[in-house]
Write a protein that holds these residues in place. Structure first.
Motif, PDB file in Angstrom:
ATOM      1  N   PHE A  42       0.808  -1.217   0.000  1.00  0.00           N
ATOM      2  CA  PHE A  42       0.000   0.000   0.000  1.00  0.00           C
ATOM      3  C   PHE A  42       0.843   1.270   0.000  1.00  0.00           C
ATOM      4  O   PHE A  42       0.310   2.365  -0.131  1.00  0.00           O
ATOM      5  N   THR A  43       2.147   1.145   0.141  1.00  0.00           N
ATOM      6  CA  THR A  43       3.019   2.317   0.130  1.00  0.00           C
ATOM      7  C   THR A  43       3.656   2.537  -1.240  1.00  0.00           C
ATOM      8  O   THR A  43       4.348   3.547  -1.438  1.00  0.00           O
ATOM      9  N   GLN A  44       3.449   1.629  -2.165  1.00  0.00           N
ATOM     10  CA  GLN A  44       4.063   1.712  -3.484  1.00  0.00           C
ATOM     11  C   GLN A  44       3.284   2.677  -4.389  1.00  0.00           C
ATOM     12  O   GLN A  44       2.118   2.971  -4.157  1.00  0.00           O
ATOM     13  N   ALA A  45       3.942   3.135  -5.443  1.00  0.00           N
ATOM     14  CA  ALA A  45       3.321   4.080  -6.370  1.00  0.00           C
ATOM     15  C   ALA A  45       2.072   3.483  -7.027  1.00  0.00           C
ATOM     16  O   ALA A  45       1.039   4.134  -7.120  1.00  0.00           O
ATOM     17  N   PHE A  46       2.154   2.268  -7.484  1.00  0.00           N
ATOM     18  CA  PHE A  46       1.006   1.583  -8.083  1.00  0.00           C
ATOM     19  C   PHE A  46       0.597   0.514  -7.092  1.00  0.00           C
ATOM     20  O   PHE A  46       1.244  -0.519  -6.982  1.00  0.00           O
ATOM     21  N   ASN A  47      -0.458   0.778  -6.363  1.00  0.00           N
ATOM     22  CA  ASN A  47      -0.790  -0.101  -5.248  1.00  0.00           C
ATOM     23  C   ASN A  47      -2.250  -0.548  -5.294  1.00  0.00           C
ATOM     24  O   ASN A  47      -3.054   0.001  -6.046  1.00  0.00           O
ATOM     25  N   PRO A  48      -2.593  -1.557  -4.487  1.00  0.00           N
ATOM     26  CA  PRO A  48      -3.953  -2.101  -4.493  1.00  0.00           C
ATOM     27  C   PRO A  48      -5.021  -1.066  -4.134  1.00  0.00           C
ATOM     28  O   PRO A  48      -6.133  -1.132  -4.637  1.00  0.00           O
ATOM     29  N   PHE A  49      -4.677  -0.107  -3.286  1.00  0.00           N
ATOM     30  CA  PHE A  49      -5.663   0.889  -2.883  1.00  0.00           C
ATOM     31  C   PHE A  49      -6.180   1.658  -4.094  1.00  0.00           C
ATOM     32  O   PHE A  49      -7.385   1.829  -4.273  1.00  0.00           O
ATOM     33  N   VAL A  50      -5.278   2.105  -4.941  1.00  0.00           N
ATOM     34  CA  VAL A  50      -5.653   2.905  -6.103  1.00  0.00           C
ATOM     35  C   VAL A  50      -6.568   2.120  -7.039  1.00  0.00           C
ATOM     36  O   VAL A  50      -7.649   2.583  -7.410  1.00  0.00           O
ATOM     37  N   MET A  51      -6.154   0.929  -7.415  1.00  0.00           N
ATOM     38  CA  MET A  51      -6.925   0.125  -8.362  1.00  0.00           C
ATOM     39  C   MET A  51      -8.242  -0.358  -7.751  1.00  0.00           C
ATOM     40  O   MET A  51      -9.296  -0.269  -8.379  1.00  0.00           O
ATOM     41  N   ASN A  52      -8.192  -0.862  -6.536  1.00  0.00           N
ATOM     42  CA  ASN A  52      -9.384  -1.440  -5.925  1.00  0.00           C
ATOM     43  C   ASN A  52     -10.449  -0.387  -5.634  1.00  0.00           C
ATOM     44  O   ASN A  52     -11.635  -0.629  -5.843  1.00  0.00           O
ATOM     45  N   ILE A  53     -10.040   0.780  -5.167  1.00  0.00           N
ATOM     46  CA  ILE A  53     -11.012   1.840  -4.905  1.00  0.00           C
ATOM     47  C   ILE A  53     -11.624   2.339  -6.210  1.00  0.00           C
ATOM     48  O   ILE A  53     -12.824   2.606  -6.288  1.00  0.00           O
ATOM     49  N   ALA A  54     -10.816   2.450  -7.248  1.00  0.00           N
ATOM     50  CA  ALA A  54     -11.337   2.884  -8.547  1.00  0.00           C
ATOM     51  C   ALA A  54     -12.368   1.885  -9.085  1.00  0.00           C
ATOM     52  O   ALA A  54     -13.439   2.282  -9.567  1.00  0.00           O
ATOM     53  N   MET A  55     -12.073   0.593  -8.981  1.00  0.00           N
ATOM     54  CA  MET A  55     -13.012  -0.427  -9.461  1.00  0.00           C
ATOM     55  C   MET A  55     -14.265  -0.472  -8.591  1.00  0.00           C
ATOM     56  O   MET A  55     -15.373  -0.658  -9.094  1.00  0.00           O
ATOM     57  N   LEU A  56     -14.100  -0.274  -7.304  1.00  0.00           N
ATOM     58  CA  LEU A  56     -15.243  -0.212  -6.393  1.00  0.00           C
ATOM     59  C   LEU A  56     -16.125   0.993  -6.751  1.00  0.00           C
ATOM     60  O   LEU A  56     -17.349   0.881  -6.810  1.00  0.00           O
ATOM     61  N   ALA A  57     -15.509   2.127  -7.025  1.00  0.00           N
ATOM     62  CA  ALA A  57     -16.254   3.338  -7.383  1.00  0.00           C
ATOM     63  C   ALA A  57     -17.027   3.150  -8.691  1.00  0.00           C
ATOM     64  O   ALA A  57     -18.142   3.648  -8.826  1.00  0.00           O
ATOM     65  N   LEU A  58     -16.434   2.440  -9.638  1.00  0.00           N
ATOM     66  CA  LEU A  58     -17.157   2.168 -10.891  1.00  0.00           C
ATOM     67  C   LEU A  58     -18.417   1.354 -10.620  1.00  0.00           C
ATOM     68  O   LEU A  58     -19.471   1.612 -11.214  1.00  0.00           O
ATOM     69  N   SER A  59     -18.323   0.385  -9.731  1.00  0.00           N
ATOM     70  CA  SER A  59     -19.513  -0.412  -9.400  1.00  0.00           C
ATOM     71  C   SER A  59     -20.540   0.420  -8.647  1.00  0.00           C
ATOM     72  O   SER A  59     -21.744   0.289  -8.883  1.00  0.00           O
ATOM     73  N   LEU A  60     -20.104   1.272  -7.740  1.00  0.00           N
ATOM     74  CA  LEU A  60     -21.052   2.141  -7.027  1.00  0.00           C
ATOM     75  C   LEU A  60     -21.787   3.060  -8.012  1.00  0.00           C
ATOM     76  O   LEU A  60     -22.999   3.273  -7.894  1.00  0.00           O
ATOM     77  N   THR A  61     -21.056   3.582  -8.985  1.00  0.00           N
ATOM     78  CA  THR A  61     -21.661   4.430 -10.006  1.00  0.00           C
ATOM     79  C   THR A  61     -22.660   3.632 -10.846  1.00  0.00           C
ATOM     80  O   THR A  61     -23.773   4.104 -11.111  1.00  0.00           O
ATOM     81  N   ALA A  62     -22.269   2.433 -11.234  1.00  0.00           N
ATOM     82  CA  ALA A  62     -23.174   1.586 -12.024  1.00  0.00           C
ATOM     83  C   ALA A  62     -24.431   1.239 -11.238  1.00  0.00           C
ATOM     84  O   ALA A  62     -25.536   1.266 -11.792  1.00  0.00           O
ATOM     85  N   ILE A  63     -24.281   0.931  -9.961  1.00  0.00           N
ATOM     86  CA  ILE A  63     -25.447   0.621  -9.123  1.00  0.00           C
ATOM     87  C   ILE A  63     -26.395   1.802  -9.092  1.00  0.00           C
ATOM     88  O   ILE A  63     -27.609   1.653  -9.242  1.00  0.00           O
ATOM     89  N   ARG A  64     -25.850   2.977  -8.915  1.00  0.00           N
ATOM     90  CA  ARG A  64     -26.674   4.194  -8.878  1.00  0.00           C
ATOM     91  C   ARG A  64     -27.415   4.386 -10.198  1.00  0.00           C
ATOM     92  O   ARG A  64     -28.611   4.699 -10.222  1.00  0.00           O
ATOM     93  N   LEU A  65     -26.716   4.198 -11.301  1.00  0.00           N
ATOM     94  CA  LEU A  65     -27.338   4.367 -12.621  1.00  0.00           C
ATOM     95  C   LEU A  65     -28.420   3.311 -12.861  1.00  0.00           C
ATOM     96  O   LEU A  65     -29.483   3.618 -13.408  1.00  0.00           O
ATOM     97  N   ILE A  66     -28.150   2.084 -12.466  1.00  0.00           N
ATOM     98  CA  ILE A  66     -29.139   1.011 -12.637  1.00  0.00           C
ATOM     99  C   ILE A  66     -30.383   1.316 -11.808  1.00  0.00           C
ATOM    100  O   ILE A  66     -31.508   1.189 -12.290  1.00  0.00           O
ATOM    101  N   LYS A  67     -30.182   1.730 -10.584  1.00  0.00           N
ATOM    102  CA  LYS A  67     -31.325   2.028  -9.717  1.00  0.00           C
ATOM    103  C   LYS A  67     -32.112   3.235 -10.214  1.00  0.00           C
ATOM    104  O   LYS A  67     -33.334   3.285 -10.081  1.00  0.00           O
ATOM    105  N   ASP A  68     -31.433   4.213 -10.797  1.00  0.00           N
ATOM    106  CA  ASP A  68     -32.129   5.381 -11.348  1.00  0.00           C
ATOM    107  C   ASP A  68     -32.989   5.019 -12.556  1.00  0.00           C
ATOM    108  O   ASP A  68     -33.981   5.695 -12.829  1.00  0.00           O
ATOM    109  N   GLN A  69     -32.633   3.942 -13.259  1.00  0.00           N
ATOM    110  CA  GLN A  69     -33.394   3.506 -14.429  1.00  0.00           C
ATOM    111  C   GLN A  69     -34.628   2.684 -14.048  1.00  0.00           C
ATOM    112  O   GLN A  69     -35.488   2.468 -14.873  1.00  0.00           O
ATOM    113  N   GLU A  70     -34.676   2.217 -12.805  1.00  0.00           N
ATOM    114  CA  GLU A  70     -35.799   1.372 -12.370  1.00  0.00           C
ATOM    115  C   GLU A  70     -37.036   2.188 -12.111  1.00  0.00           C
ATOM    116  O   GLU A  70     -37.104   3.287 -11.805  1.00  0.00           O
TER     117      GLU A  70
END
Length: 115
Positions: free
Chosen positions: A87-115
């Motif tokens: 987690f202290t490295q320049a390219f670390n799990p925090f950066v990638m995992n949070i970004a992928m998590l945020a994409l899913s949160l955004t998708a969930i919001r968009l899916i729910k808004d379409q319902e």
């Protein structure tokens, strides 16, 4: 589509095609020998590719996005336990995992808004 590309890339490039040292090290830190680590790394890569393919076909499925969120949190927690140094490295799990998590949160919001 972004999640599909990220999952497929993460499964194919550092785990199956090139077998990155850091990927193998994570398995070895969990007590596996080199050969077992390589086999497990390739197996997890195949699973990641399949998971990525599911986003190509089922991107509007809430369950898939919830599973992605749980997976990102779980993988982050695993790395934090196995070797927090990552987690202290320049390219670390925090950066990638949070970004992928945020994409899913955004998708969930968009899916729910379409319902």
């Amino acid at each position: 589509m972004s999640l599909a590309i990220l999952w497929i890339y993460q499964g194919l490039i550092p785990k199956i095609l090139f077998q990155a040292d850091d990927e193998r090290r994570i398995w070895m830190l969990q007590g596996f020998n080199d050969q077992a680590a390589i086999s497990l790394m390739q197996c997890s890569g195949a699973i990641e590719i399949i998971f990525g393919a599911l986003f190509l076909t089922g991107y509007k499925t809430l369950a898939l996005h919830y599973l992605n969120i749980v997976g990102m949190l779980g993988l982050s927690f695993l790395i934090l336990i196995v070797d927090p140094h990552y987690f202290t490295q320049a390219f670390n799990p925090f950066v990638m995992n949070i970004a992928m998590l945020a994409l899913s949160l955004t998708a969930i919001r968009l899916i729910k808004d379409q319902e």
